[in-house]
Enzyme design. Structure first.
Site, mmCIF file in Angstrom:
data_model
loop_
_atom_site.group_PDB
_atom_site.id
_atom_site.type_symbol
_atom_site.label_atom_id
_atom_site.label_comp_id
_atom_site.label_asym_id
_atom_site.label_seq_id
_atom_site.Cartn_x
_atom_site.Cartn_y
_atom_site.Cartn_z
ATOM 1 N N ARG A 268 0.927 -1.252 -0.036
ATOM 2 C CA ARG A 268 -0.085 0.099 0.113
ATOM 3 C C ARG A 268 0.743 1.412 -0.133
ATOM 4 O O ARG A 268 1.572 1.751 1.010
ATOM 5 C CB ARG A 268 -0.908 0.061 1.202
ATOM 6 C CG ARG A 268 -2.044 1.107 1.162
ATOM 7 C CD ARG A 268 -2.602 1.181 2.456
ATOM 8 N NE ARG A 268 -1.757 1.893 3.655
ATOM 9 C CZ ARG A 268 -1.636 1.573 4.766
ATOM 10 N NH1 ARG A 268 -2.457 0.675 5.418
ATOM 11 N NH2 ARG A 268 -1.001 2.554 5.504
ATOM 12 N N HIS A 272 -3.912 4.273 4.324
ATOM 13 C CA HIS A 272 -4.918 3.255 4.561
ATOM 14 C C HIS A 272 -6.243 4.023 4.086
ATOM 15 O O HIS A 272 -6.908 3.269 3.145
ATOM 16 C CB HIS A 272 -5.284 2.585 5.960
ATOM 17 C CG HIS A 272 -6.440 1.979 6.020
ATOM 18 N ND1 HIS A 272 -6.518 0.728 5.698
ATOM 19 C CD2 HIS A 272 -7.564 2.128 6.706
ATOM 20 C CE1 HIS A 272 -7.681 0.201 5.933
ATOM 21 N NE2 HIS A 272 -8.367 1.177 6.525
ATOM 22 N N TYR A 281 3.539 5.271 11.772
ATOM 23 C CA TYR A 281 3.596 3.897 11.946
ATOM 24 C C TYR A 281 4.844 3.128 10.773
ATOM 25 O O TYR A 281 4.950 1.791 11.100
ATOM 26 C CB TYR A 281 2.667 2.940 12.142
ATOM 27 C CG TYR A 281 1.819 3.218 10.889
ATOM 28 C CD1 TYR A 281 1.910 2.291 9.838
ATOM 29 C CD2 TYR A 281 0.530 3.995 10.886
ATOM 30 C CE1 TYR A 281 0.745 2.421 8.832
ATOM 31 C CE2 TYR A 281 -0.374 4.167 9.900
ATOM 32 C CZ TYR A 281 -0.058 3.201 8.845
ATOM 33 O OH TYR A 281 -1.088 3.238 7.593
#
Length: 374
Positions: A268, A272, A281
């Protein structure tokens, strides 16, 4: 095959096109695509990415409430989407914009959902593409039930009504969804009843902010073995491999051979959703590594390397992408809001007494504003 070793094996990453744009043969997945077919896939990849980037910009400008980007996952979606037959049924998550494109759904319809003016503006049966599913993993149960239904209708392995090779179902989900009970229950039912369904997991390695190692101690495709059906891992950034692997798995399902789990190993590249900040993160260096495996650039490199596309072709695709972007941008900004009472229109096939009463109460509530303004 592994990108590092350059050799094909059945228990490792299946790859037909390297990140450098070199073709690799695989004995189990021979590819019968013309130069025109591959150019068409390249066009799909570019246009879908443009739709995605336009939608991100529209959300940032306040025109969409939220958007779930597919950046970096285009090959998994276009490859698998183009491998489907017209009669196959698709059960997506909320990120399968590329598969929706392959099923002939106007991207503007996707934006309606994220703008909040529609609950999904397309007819699932018309496009053989179910409505987007927001609840993580629940569509795998819907897909399995649908597959069991067409199995009982005699639509598997036959051609009774002119359906070549029968029908099958494909369910899309992410790596994080494999931790959901619904997905594992779907695996049980599909296996026990030999349902004609392919489970297509886009392992983009981040379940929102949790890395893959927090989801599974073994590669995801190996989970299928415990449920009693085949599982395999494909290079999710390789549109050719995704096409070949999905085509074979869907044909097996149509012939009555039961379910398959495909793990498309991808990444990805963006957030998100547009409410997420991935810099909190994950490392920037990780993203840079995956940029070198970009699904669009490897197809472009292959077409240039083999002389199957001229500069004029790439320029035409870019020009078309700009036109598509401009069209959906204008369509989004001029999209009409639905009338407030439309929320009651499609609750049931026929309105009930309670629904009529609620509609009347809400209509009276809306009228009270007009009366107060007089």
């Amino acid at each position: 095959m592994t990108a590092e070793s350059g050799t094909a094996t059945t228990d490792q990453l299946i790859q037909l096109l390297t990140p450098e744009g070199e073709r690799v043969e695989h004995p189990d997945y021979p590819l019968d695509l013309s130069a025109a077919d591959i150019r068409a896939m390249y066009r799909d990849l570019v246009l879908v990415r443009r739709i995605d980037t336009e939608a991100i910009s529209l959300q940032r400008q306040g025109e969409l409430g939220i958007w779930a980007s597919l950046l970096g996952q285009e090959a998994a979606q276009i490859g698998s989407g183009r491998a489907l037959s017209p009669q196959d049924m698709v059960f997506p998550t909320y990120r399968e914009h590329g598969v929706a494109w392959c099923r002939g759904i106007d991207p503007v319809k996707l934006l309606e959902l994220y703008r909040g003016v529609s609950h999904g503006g397309w007819a699932p049966e018309e496009h053989k593409f179910h409505l987007y599913t927001i609840v993580i993993g629940s569509q795998t149960l819907h897909a399995t039930g649908y597959a069991m239904g067409i199995q009982r209708d005699g639509a598997v392995g036959g051609d009774d009504e002119g359906r070549e090779g029968g029908e099958a179902v494909i369910a899309y989900f992410g790596d994080g969804a494999t931790s959901q009970g619904d997905v594992n229950e779907a695996f049980v039912w599909a296996s026990v009843f030999n349902a004609p369904v392919v489970f297509f997991c886009q392992n983009n390695q981040w379940a929102i902010s949790e890395p893959l190692e927090k989801q599974s101690r073994i590669p995801l495709y190996q989970r299928a073995r415990g449920f009693g059906f085949p599982g395999l891992r494909v290079d999710g950034n390789d549109v050719l491999a995704c096409y070949a692997v999905t085509k074979k798995a869907m044909q097996a399902a149509r012939e009555g051979q039961g379910p398959t789990l495909i793990e498309a190993f991808t990444y990805r590249m963006g957030a998100h959703t547009t409410t997420d900040d991935p810099t909190r993160y994950r490392l920037a260096s990780e993203l840079e590594v995956w940029k070198l495996k970009d699904p669009i650039e490897r197809v472009r490199a292959y077409l240039v390397r083999t002389g199957q596309a001229e500069p004029e072709f790439f320029a035409a695709v870019e020009a078309e992408a700009k036109e598509v972007g401009a069209r959906i941008r204008e369509a989004c900004r001029t999209m009409p809001d639905p009338p407030p009472l439309a929320i009651f229109d499609n609750v049931y096939a026929e309105p009930t007494s309670i629904l009529r009463e609620e509609r009347e109460q809400y209509a009276a509530y809306l009228d009270s504003f007009e009366e107060a303004g007089r």
